[in-house]
Scaffold this motif. Structure first.
Motif, PDB file in Angstrom:
ATOM      1  N   VAL A 304      44.751 -11.085 -47.751  1.00 54.45           N
ATOM      2  CA  VAL A 304      45.389  -9.785 -47.977  1.00 54.45           C
ATOM      3  C   VAL A 304      46.861  -9.977 -48.303  1.00 54.45           C
ATOM      4  O   VAL A 304      47.399  -9.398 -49.260  1.00 54.45           O
ATOM      5  CB  VAL A 304      45.205  -8.878 -46.748  1.00 54.45           C
ATOM      6  N   LEU A 305      47.531 -10.818 -47.522  1.00 55.41           N
ATOM      7  CA  LEU A 305      48.948 -11.074 -47.765  1.00 55.41           C
ATOM      8  C   LEU A 305      49.150 -11.893 -49.043  1.00 55.41           C
ATOM      9  O   LEU A 305      50.058 -11.610 -49.832  1.00 55.41           O
ATOM     10  CB  LEU A 305      49.555 -11.804 -46.569  1.00 55.41           C
ATOM     11  N   ALA A 334      50.671  -5.057 -46.844  1.00 51.74           N
ATOM     12  CA  ALA A 334      49.743  -6.157 -46.603  1.00 51.74           C
ATOM     13  C   ALA A 334      49.972  -6.788 -45.236  1.00 51.74           C
ATOM     14  O   ALA A 334      49.016  -7.157 -44.537  1.00 51.74           O
ATOM     15  CB  ALA A 334      49.903  -7.207 -47.705  1.00 51.74           C
ATOM     16  N   LEU A 335      51.231  -6.929 -44.842  1.00 55.67           N
ATOM     17  CA  LEU A 335      51.531  -7.498 -43.522  1.00 55.67           C
ATOM     18  C   LEU A 335      50.972  -6.615 -42.407  1.00 55.67           C
ATOM     19  O   LEU A 335      50.462  -7.115 -41.395  1.00 55.67           O
ATOM     20  CB  LEU A 335      53.035  -7.662 -43.367  1.00 55.67           C
ATOM     21  N   SER A 336      51.077  -5.330 -42.592  1.00 55.72           N
ATOM     22  CA  SER A 336      50.526  -4.412 -41.586  1.00 55.72           C
ATOM     23  C   SER A 336      49.015  -4.562 -41.497  1.00 55.72           C
ATOM     24  O   SER A 336      48.443  -4.594 -40.391  1.00 55.72           O
ATOM     25  CB  SER A 336      50.911  -2.976 -41.938  1.00 55.72           C
ATOM     26  N   GLN A 337      48.363  -4.663 -42.632  1.00 56.25           N
ATOM     27  CA  GLN A 337      46.905  -4.805 -42.640  1.00 56.25           C
ATOM     28  C   GLN A 337      46.481  -6.149 -42.062  1.00 56.25           C
ATOM     29  O   GLN A 337      45.514  -6.230 -41.286  1.00 56.25           O
ATOM     30  CB  GLN A 337      46.381  -4.664 -44.072  1.00 56.25           C
ATOM     31  N   GLN A 338      47.195  -7.219 -42.412  1.00 51.29           N
ATOM     32  CA  GLN A 338      46.833  -8.546 -41.907  1.00 51.29           C
ATOM     33  C   GLN A 338      46.983  -8.616 -40.391  1.00 51.29           C
ATOM     34  O   GLN A 338      46.109  -9.142 -39.686  1.00 51.29           O
ATOM     35  CB  GLN A 338      47.702  -9.611 -42.559  1.00 51.29           C
ATOM     36  N   SER A 339      48.087  -8.101 -39.907  1.00 52.97           N
ATOM     37  CA  SER A 339      48.295  -8.124 -38.455  1.00 52.97           C
ATOM     38  C   SER A 339      47.190  -7.345 -37.737  1.00 52.97           C
ATOM     39  O   SER A 339      46.678  -7.779 -36.691  1.00 52.97           O
ATOM     40  CB  SER A 339      49.662  -7.522 -38.123  1.00 52.97           C
ATOM     41  N   GLY A 340      46.807  -6.213 -38.301  1.00 54.26           N
ATOM     42  CA  GLY A 340      45.746  -5.431 -37.685  1.00 54.26           C
ATOM     43  C   GLY A 340      44.414  -6.161 -37.686  1.00 54.26           C
ATOM     44  O   GLY A 340      43.643  -6.087 -36.713  1.00 54.26           O
ATOM     45  N   ASP A 360      52.400 -11.658 -34.068  1.00 53.32           N
ATOM     46  CA  ASP A 360      53.740 -11.196 -33.711  1.00 53.32           C
ATOM     47  C   ASP A 360      54.746 -11.541 -34.815  1.00 53.32           C
ATOM     48  O   ASP A 360      55.621 -10.727 -35.153  1.00 53.32           O
ATOM     49  CB  ASP A 360      54.179 -11.826 -32.382  1.00 53.32           C
ATOM     50  N   ASP A 361      54.626 -12.743 -35.393  1.00 53.01           N
ATOM     51  CA  ASP A 361      55.523 -13.133 -36.483  1.00 53.01           C
ATOM     52  C   ASP A 361      55.317 -12.238 -37.711  1.00 53.01           C
ATOM     53  O   ASP A 361      56.278 -11.889 -38.411  1.00 53.01           O
ATOM     54  CB  ASP A 361      55.274 -14.587 -36.871  1.00 53.01           C
ATOM     55  N   LEU A 362      54.083 -11.849 -37.952  1.00 52.22           N
ATOM     56  CA  LEU A 362      53.801 -10.974 -39.087  1.00 52.22           C
ATOM     57  C   LEU A 362      54.435  -9.604 -38.896  1.00 52.22           C
ATOM     58  O   LEU A 362      54.938  -8.996 -39.856  1.00 52.22           O
ATOM     59  CB  LEU A 362      52.280 -10.833 -39.277  1.00 52.22           C
ATOM     60  N   ASP A 363      54.424  -9.117 -37.655  1.00 56.01           N
ATOM     61  CA  ASP A 363      55.051  -7.820 -37.391  1.00 56.01           C
ATOM     62  C   ASP A 363      56.561  -7.891 -37.614  1.00 56.01           C
ATOM     63  O   ASP A 363      57.175  -6.953 -38.149  1.00 56.01           O
ATOM     64  CB  ASP A 363      54.752  -7.373 -35.959  1.00 56.01           C
ATOM     65  N   LYS A 364      57.200  -8.982 -37.177  1.00 59.26           N
ATOM     66  CA  LYS A 364      58.634  -9.155 -37.400  1.00 59.26           C
ATOM     67  C   LYS A 364      58.940  -9.240 -38.910  1.00 59.26           C
ATOM     68  O   LYS A 364      59.928  -8.670 -39.376  1.00 59.26           O
ATOM     69  CB  LYS A 364      59.136 -10.409 -36.702  1.00 59.26           C
ATOM     70  N   ARG A 366      57.209  -7.940 -41.265  1.00 61.00           N
ATOM     71  CA  ARG A 366      56.985  -6.623 -41.877  1.00 61.00           C
ATOM     72  C   ARG A 366      58.247  -5.766 -41.793  1.00 61.00           C
ATOM     73  O   ARG A 366      58.592  -5.038 -42.724  1.00 61.00           O
ATOM     74  CB  ARG A 366      55.813  -5.916 -41.204  1.00 61.00           C
ATOM     75  N   THR A 367      58.974  -5.876 -40.702  1.00 58.01           N
ATOM     76  CA  THR A 367      60.198  -5.097 -40.538  1.00 58.01           C
ATOM     77  C   THR A 367      61.233  -5.477 -41.601  1.00 58.01           C
ATOM     78  O   THR A 367      61.871  -4.599 -42.212  1.00 58.01           O
ATOM     79  CB  THR A 367      60.786  -5.329 -39.133  1.00 58.01           C
ATOM     80  N   GLU A 368      61.389  -6.770 -41.842  1.00 60.04           N
ATOM     81  CA  GLU A 368      62.361  -7.228 -42.834  1.00 60.04           C
ATOM     82  C   GLU A 368      61.941  -6.838 -44.251  1.00 60.04           C
ATOM     83  O   GLU A 368      62.771  -6.416 -45.064  1.00 60.04           O
ATOM     84  CB  GLU A 368      62.558  -8.741 -42.729  1.00 60.04           C
ATOM     85  N   TRP A 369      60.665  -6.981 -44.577  1.00 55.34           N
ATOM     86  CA  TRP A 369      60.189  -6.625 -45.915  1.00 55.34           C
ATOM     87  C   TRP A 369      60.318  -5.114 -46.144  1.00 55.34           C
ATOM     88  O   TRP A 369      60.585  -4.667 -47.258  1.00 55.34           O
ATOM     89  CB  TRP A 369      58.734  -7.063 -46.107  1.00 55.34           C
ATOM     90  N   SER A 370      60.154  -4.337 -45.091  1.00 54.98           N
ATOM     91  CA  SER A 370      60.320  -2.888 -45.231  1.00 54.98           C
ATOM     92  C   SER A 370      61.774  -2.538 -45.551  1.00 54.98           C
ATOM     93  O   SER A 370      62.046  -1.641 -46.361  1.00 54.98           O
ATOM     94  CB  SER A 370      59.892  -2.196 -43.929  1.00 54.98           C
ATOM     95  N   LYS A 371      62.731  -3.253 -44.920  1.00 52.48           N
ATOM     96  CA  LYS A 371      64.138  -3.028 -45.217  1.00 52.48           C
ATOM     97  C   LYS A 371      64.480  -3.468 -46.645  1.00 52.48           C
ATOM     98  O   LYS A 371      65.287  -2.824 -47.325  1.00 52.48           O
ATOM     99  CB  LYS A 371      65.014  -3.771 -44.216  1.00 52.48           C
ATOM    100  N   ALA A 372      63.852  -4.560 -47.109  1.00 51.64           N
ATOM    101  CA  ALA A 372      64.087  -5.008 -48.485  1.00 51.64           C
ATOM    102  C   ALA A 372      63.565  -3.970 -49.469  1.00 51.64           C
ATOM    103  O   ALA A 372      64.175  -3.741 -50.526  1.00 51.64           O
ATOM    104  CB  ALA A 372      63.413  -6.354 -48.715  1.00 51.64           C
ATOM    105  N   ALA A 373      62.461  -3.329 -49.129  1.00 53.24           N
ATOM    106  CA  ALA A 373      61.901  -2.307 -50.022  1.00 53.24           C
ATOM    107  C   ALA A 373      62.824  -1.110 -50.150  1.00 53.24           C
ATOM    108  O   ALA A 373      62.803  -0.402 -51.164  1.00 53.24           O
ATOM    109  CB  ALA A 373      60.534  -1.859 -49.512  1.00 53.24           C
ATOM    110  N   GLY A 374      63.672  -0.872 -49.131  1.00 51.58           N
ATOM    111  CA  GLY A 374      64.578   0.266 -49.197  1.00 51.58           C
ATOM    112  C   GLY A 374      65.993  -0.132 -49.567  1.00 51.58           C
ATOM    113  O   GLY A 374      66.897   0.714 -49.441  1.00 51.58           O
TER     114      GLY A 374
END
Length: 431
Positions: A304-305, A334-340, A360-364, A366-374
């Protein structure tokens, strides 16, 4: 009319030459009027021998036009029209041939009828041939009528086309391995040898698909389509990309212009060694037929990732910030889906800890990639992108992979390669 050869030295001395354009007065009008024989009657049976030996006309009248002239010896066998057999009618032979072949039964029947009339009028031979050809032609017409009436002709032609297509792609199936002539997986080939995948081999088939109908698309267009599709299909066969050797790449077999005319639309995707002369040493297949349920669950989550990362824009961030922000949003999802998926699976006891740590690393990340998207500017994008990417480094997954029995050596990262969203390229072979 025949022209005899000139007199030769084999003629007896004093013997007259053969009839021909002799000068006037070369012969007396009556050879018995004067000469070596006395005039007057001779007793029966007492004619003296003269310079003309007894021949086939010695006891018969001379032929018309030669009355009073002596016969001359011939120069060999002459043309004798008597005793020769009558010729065989050619149309009768043709009728029989066409009747046997059944290719043009109507023509064979017509030729047989004409031949029978000619034989009767000319006295030729071949009545049996003409009759046989006519009978076989009638049978052929009946068979053709049955074939066309039942649709068997269409089925036959479809079988011919399928046979040509199967021959063109050598009936290769997913999971089969083969050797190519000279070990080359490039250019055109018409001869592949299937071998066991456990032995050294040139290529292994991992997928196939059909191109759409239509005119022949050309080599360049077909290579572009085949390369893109085959690279996308490799994950379903070799689910664990880490288990594929570094010197293995994707190849493919595509139709030739000739096989395309026989409805060949099949593209066959292959794994092959990128080093010329080197072979694959074992099967590369690792999918549902080889892996266990836990390994499959982990690899499906990882794909997925990987699929999201592969959609990176071709341009640099400076040239296409909106495109990279959209890419970061896809990676975040994708990170959200993979972690789930990792947290929702019931892992074996020895794998629970490593997999949970990875989630846990994937969740961390995801936070950074979300900030990059904005991010509102390039510098902000790079700052969060780099932090998020470091949290996805392959080494962070080694512990979980080892616990699940998967490959633990990360593949080398290639700048601009397929894993980074670059042009997948690929190498094709025509069949």
């Amino acid at each position: 009319m025949s022209i005899p050869p000139p007199p030769g030295p084999q003629q007896p001395e004093g013997q007259h030459p053969q009839p021909g354009p002799y000068p006037p007065d070369a012969y007396p009008q009556d050879p018995y009027a004067h000469g070596p024989y006395p005039q007057g009657p001779y007793p029966q049976g007492s004619y003296p021998q003269g310079p003309y030996p007894q021949g086939p006309y010695g006891q018969q009248p001379y032929p018309p036009g030669l009355q009073g002239q002596p016969p001359h010896p011939g120069w060999g066998p002459g043309h004798d029209p008597y005793g020769r057999p009558a010729p065989v009618n050619g149309l009768a032979i043709s009728s029989l041939v066409l009747g046997i072949l059944c290719c043009l039964p109507g023509v064979g029947l017509v030729l047989g009828a004409i031949a029978l009339r000619q034989i009767k009028r000319r006295g030729e031979r071949g009545t049996g041939l003409a009759v046989g050809g006519s009978v076989l032609s009638v049978i052929g017409l009946v068979l053709w009528a049955l074939v066309l009436g039942t649709g068997a002709a269409g089925d036959f032609w479809q079988g011919v086309k399928e046979g040509a297509r199967d021959s063109a792609v050598f009936s290769l199936s997913k999971g089969e391995c083969f050797d190519a002539p000279g070990g080359s997986l490039q250019g055109e080939t018409y001869d592949l040898t299937k071998v066991a995948c456990a032995k050294a081999h040139d290529a292994e088939v991992f997928a196939s698909f059909h191109l759409p109908d239509g005119p022949y698309p050309g080599e360049e267009s077909m290579d572009e389509t085949a390369g893109g599709r085959c690279y996308g299909l490799q994950d379903s066969y070799a689910m664990d990309a880490w288990a594929v050797p570094d010197d293995v790449d994707v190849y493919y077999l595509v139709p030739t212009r000739q096989s395309w005319e026989a409805d060949d639309r099949l593209v066959t995707c292959l794994f092959g060694n990128t080093t010329e002369g080197e072979k694959l040493t074992g099967p590369l297949r690792n999918d549902e037929t080889v892996l266990d349920t836990h390994q499959i669950a982990y690899l499906k989550a990882a794909h997925v990732l990987n699929a999201a990362l592969d959609t990176v824009p071709a341009q640099y961030v400076e040239d296409d910030l909106p495109g990279h922000r959209a890419w970061a949003r896809r990676v975040t999802a994708a990170l959200s889906q993979q972690s789930g998926m990792l947290r929702g699976h019931d892992w074996p006891q020895d794998a629970k800890g490593p997999v949970t740590s990875l989630a846990d690393d994937l969740d961390k990340a995801r936070t950074e990639w979300s900030k990059a998207a904005g991010a509102s500017d390039v510098d902000t994008f790079y700052a969060h992108y780099e932090k998020g990417f470091r949290l996805l480094e392959p080494d962070r997954t080694v512990t979980a992979r080892k616990a699940l029995g998967l490959a633990t050596t990360p593949p080398p990262y290639e700048e601009g390669g397929s894993g980074a969203g670059g042009d997948p390229g690929g190498t094709g072979m025509e069949v």
